[in-house]
Design a protein around this motif. Structure first.
Motif, mmCIF file in Angstrom:
data_model
loop_
_atom_site.group_PDB
_atom_site.id
_atom_site.type_symbol
_atom_site.label_atom_id
_atom_site.label_comp_id
_atom_site.label_asym_id
_atom_site.label_seq_id
_atom_site.Cartn_x
_atom_site.Cartn_y
_atom_site.Cartn_z
ATOM 1 N N PRO A 1 0.768 2.801 -1.381
ATOM 2 C CA PRO A 1 1.853 3.546 -2.045
ATOM 3 C C PRO A 1 3.062 3.801 -1.153
ATOM 4 O O PRO A 1 4.107 4.232 -1.660
ATOM 5 C CB PRO A 1 1.166 4.865 -2.429
ATOM 6 C CG PRO A 1 0.044 5.005 -1.473
ATOM 7 C CD PRO A 1 -0.437 3.615 -1.183
ATOM 8 N N PHE A 2 2.942 3.534 0.161
ATOM 9 C CA PHE A 2 4.067 3.769 1.068
ATOM 10 C C PHE A 2 4.842 2.495 1.384
ATOM 11 O O PHE A 2 5.798 2.529 2.153
ATOM 12 C CB PHE A 2 3.559 4.393 2.386
ATOM 13 C CG PHE A 2 2.863 5.710 2.185
ATOM 14 C CD1 PHE A 2 3.589 6.858 1.961
ATOM 15 C CD2 PHE A 2 1.479 5.775 2.204
ATOM 16 C CE1 PHE A 2 2.943 8.075 1.777
ATOM 17 C CE2 PHE A 2 0.827 6.979 2.018
ATOM 18 C CZ PHE A 2 1.559 8.132 1.803
ATOM 19 N N SER A 3 4.420 1.375 0.799
ATOM 20 C CA SER A 3 5.121 0.116 1.021
ATOM 21 C C SER A 3 6.131 -0.104 -0.100
ATOM 22 O O SER A 3 6.075 0.507 -1.154
ATOM 23 C CB SER A 3 4.113 -1.046 1.070
ATOM 24 O OG SER A 3 3.426 -1.163 -0.178
ATOM 25 N N GLU A 4 7.064 -1.002 0.172
ATOM 26 C CA GLU A 4 8.070 -1.346 -0.823
ATOM 27 C C GLU A 4 7.543 -2.416 -1.753
ATOM 28 O O GLU A 4 6.860 -3.348 -1.306
ATOM 29 C CB GLU A 4 9.348 -1.832 -0.126
ATOM 30 C CG GLU A 4 10.053 -0.771 0.701
ATOM 31 C CD GLU A 4 10.622 0.348 -0.152
ATOM 32 O OE1 GLU A 4 10.835 0.127 -1.363
ATOM 33 O OE2 GLU A 4 10.840 1.435 0.389
ATOM 34 N N PRO A 5 7.822 -2.363 -3.057
ATOM 35 C CA PRO A 5 8.605 -1.334 -3.765
ATOM 36 C C PRO A 5 7.759 -0.215 -4.357
ATOM 37 O O PRO A 5 8.245 0.551 -5.170
ATOM 38 C CB PRO A 5 9.259 -2.153 -4.886
ATOM 39 C CG PRO A 5 8.186 -3.158 -5.239
ATOM 40 C CD PRO A 5 7.465 -3.480 -3.957
ATOM 41 N N TYR A 6 6.476 -0.135 -3.921
ATOM 42 C CA TYR A 6 5.559 0.787 -4.582
ATOM 43 C C TYR A 6 5.860 2.243 -4.261
ATOM 44 O O TYR A 6 5.535 3.135 -5.041
ATOM 45 C CB TYR A 6 4.119 0.422 -4.209
ATOM 46 C CG TYR A 6 3.736 -0.941 -4.703
ATOM 47 C CD1 TYR A 6 3.410 -1.145 -6.030
ATOM 48 C CD2 TYR A 6 3.752 -2.041 -3.840
ATOM 49 C CE1 TYR A 6 3.085 -2.416 -6.505
ATOM 50 C CE2 TYR A 6 3.422 -3.312 -4.300
ATOM 51 C CZ TYR A 6 3.103 -3.488 -5.630
ATOM 52 O OH TYR A 6 2.796 -4.750 -6.097
ATOM 53 N N SER A 7 6.474 2.497 -3.125
ATOM 54 C CA SER A 7 6.881 3.874 -2.832
ATOM 55 C C SER A 7 7.938 4.344 -3.833
ATOM 56 O O SER A 7 7.908 5.500 -4.279
ATOM 57 C CB SER A 7 7.413 3.960 -1.400
ATOM 58 O OG SER A 7 8.538 3.102 -1.228
ATOM 59 N N GLU A 8 8.847 3.440 -4.212
ATOM 60 C CA GLU A 8 9.840 3.783 -5.232
ATOM 61 C C GLU A 8 9.182 3.950 -6.602
ATOM 62 O O GLU A 8 9.590 4.816 -7.386
ATOM 63 C CB GLU A 8 10.918 2.707 -5.292
ATOM 64 C CG GLU A 8 11.709 2.546 -3.997
ATOM 65 C CD GLU A 8 12.745 1.462 -4.104
ATOM 66 O OE1 GLU A 8 12.850 0.836 -5.193
ATOM 67 O OE2 GLU A 8 13.454 1.217 -3.109
ATOM 68 N N TYR A 9 8.168 3.135 -6.882
ATOM 69 C CA TYR A 9 7.466 3.258 -8.155
ATOM 70 C C TYR A 9 6.795 4.624 -8.283
ATOM 71 O O TYR A 9 6.922 5.305 -9.310
ATOM 72 C CB TYR A 9 6.413 2.151 -8.287
ATOM 73 C CG TYR A 9 6.976 0.766 -8.502
ATOM 74 C CD1 TYR A 9 8.316 0.573 -8.806
ATOM 75 C CD2 TYR A 9 6.160 -0.360 -8.393
ATOM 76 C CE1 TYR A 9 8.823 -0.705 -9.002
ATOM 77 C CE2 TYR A 9 6.660 -1.636 -8.596
ATOM 78 C CZ TYR A 9 7.995 -1.792 -8.896
ATOM 79 O OH TYR A 9 8.505 -3.061 -9.105
ATOM 80 N N TRP A 10 6.062 5.019 -7.241
ATOM 81 C CA TRP A 10 5.374 6.311 -7.287
ATOM 82 C C TRP A 10 6.362 7.464 -7.338
ATOM 83 O O TRP A 10 6.144 8.458 -8.046
ATOM 84 C CB TRP A 10 4.456 6.461 -6.070
ATOM 85 C CG TRP A 10 3.166 5.710 -6.188
ATOM 86 C CD1 TRP A 10 2.844 4.513 -5.625
ATOM 87 C CD2 TRP A 10 2.024 6.118 -6.939
ATOM 88 N NE1 TRP A 10 1.581 4.132 -5.966
ATOM 89 C CE2 TRP A 10 1.038 5.112 -6.777
ATOM 90 C CE3 TRP A 10 1.720 7.220 -7.724
ATOM 91 C CZ2 TRP A 10 -0.221 5.176 -7.365
ATOM 92 C CZ3 TRP A 10 0.470 7.295 -8.314
ATOM 93 C CH2 TRP A 10 -0.481 6.286 -8.145
ATOM 94 N N SER A 11 7.460 7.352 -6.615
ATOM 95 C CA SER A 11 8.477 8.403 -6.638
ATOM 96 C C SER A 11 9.096 8.532 -8.027
ATOM 97 O O SER A 11 9.280 9.648 -8.540
ATOM 98 C CB SER A 11 9.561 8.105 -5.601
ATOM 99 O OG SER A 11 10.585 9.070 -5.641
ATOM 100 N N ALA A 12 9.403 7.391 -8.657
ATOM 101 C CA ALA A 12 9.981 7.426 -10.001
ATOM 102 C C ALA A 12 8.968 7.961 -11.012
ATOM 103 O O ALA A 12 9.324 8.713 -11.930
ATOM 104 C CB ALA A 12 10.451 6.038 -10.404
#
Length: 293
Positions: free
Chosen positions: A69-80
């Motif tokens: 969850p801290f890698s790109e783009p999944y960090s943005e996915y979880w934040s959104a």
């Protein structure tokens, strides 16, 4: 001993009710279900695709959950996803508060033991009309042209939609109160406002609070649907993800929706039980505390 006193009283066994009506009703129900499925023009030949294509989409959505969850783009996915869910909860809470505030006077006006029969009928017609219209209609027809796309329209749509249900439940709770305190207050010469506050409202307040919490649970699920038409919340994020077929992002969004909804339902259910059942202090505990005084 006479023959009348010697012979025991004979009990006549009632006839067993016929099952023809229940059988006919079951047959009619089955025919309606089958006829509805046939008239839906569904391609039932593709039903087995659920077990083939369905698993493929499930795998694509699951890929987003197992990634870092801290890698790109999944960090943005979880934040959104978390930001959209927080906005949906805010919409649901504001909508519940709006519906609760408006449902209190509507409930009193719709209660037969409080208001005049004409007022009761008019109010109940209004509440019925509100309940027949889903939140989507309020958001599209009434609110989006005024407030535009965003969470404000969604929260107001949820609030207006909640008035119909909460007003009806509040009226039914008021009609089921104990009339004793009301008669005592009237006999003592209490004003009408005091009677409504301390005899009617005090008796139904725990039940009404439970209604509000239950409506809050419903509004959380409804806010996700409203977001699909642009009324804010996680539904708007989900709609964009579907548009671009971002299945890993969709999996994260659905996971957040399910987890948060289950948590809110669990906490809300416990609070409702506490409100209705009270603290649950046993009689033995009360006697023990009294003995120590």
């Amino acid at each position: 001993m006479s023959a009348e006193t010697a012979s025991p009283t004979r009990t006549v066994r009632p006839e067993e009710p016929g099952k023809a009506r229940a059988t006919i009703g079951a047959i009619v129900l089955v025919l309606l279900v089958v006829g509805g499925g046939w008239l839906s023009n569904a391609d039932w030949g593709k039903l087995p695709d659920i077990f083939t294509e369905g698993w493929r989409y499930f795998y694509l959505m699951l890929k987003g959950l197992v990634q870092n969850p801290f890698s790109e783009p999944y960090s943005e996915y979880w934040s959104a996803a978390l930001g959209g869910m927080l906005e949906s909860i805010s919409m649901a809470w504001i909508g519940t508060m709006i519906g609760a505030a408006l449902s209190i006077p509507m409930g009193f006006l719709a209660a037969r033991n409080v208001s005049h029969p004409v007022v009761v009928q008019v109010t109940r017609v209004i509440l019925n009309a509100i309940r027949t219209l889903p939140e989507l209609v309020f958001a599209i027809i009434l609110l989006l042209p005024i407030f535009g796309f965003g969470a404000n329209a969604g929260a107001l749509a949820l609030g207006i939609g909640a008035v119909g249900t909460l007003g009806k439940l509040t009226a039914e709770a008021l009609e089921g109160i104990d009339p004793g305190p009301v008669e005592a207050a009237r006999a003592s010469g209490a004003p009408g406002s005091a009677i409504l506050r301390w005899t009617y409202w005090t008796q139904v307040l725990p039940e009404v609070l439970a209604f509000w919490l239950y409506r809050f649970e419903i509004n959380i699920r409804a806010s996700a649907i409203l977001g699909i038409i642009g009324a804010g919340g996680i539904g708007s994020v989900l709609s964009q993800a579907f548009r671009y077929r971002e299945w890993d992002f969709i999996g994260i969004l659905l996971f957040v929706i399910i987890v948060v909804t289950v948590l809110v339902d669990t906490v809300s259910g416990a609070v409702r039980h506490r409100i209705i059942s009270g603290t649950g202090t046993s009689d033995a505990k009360v006697e023990q505390d009294a003995a120590t005084l």
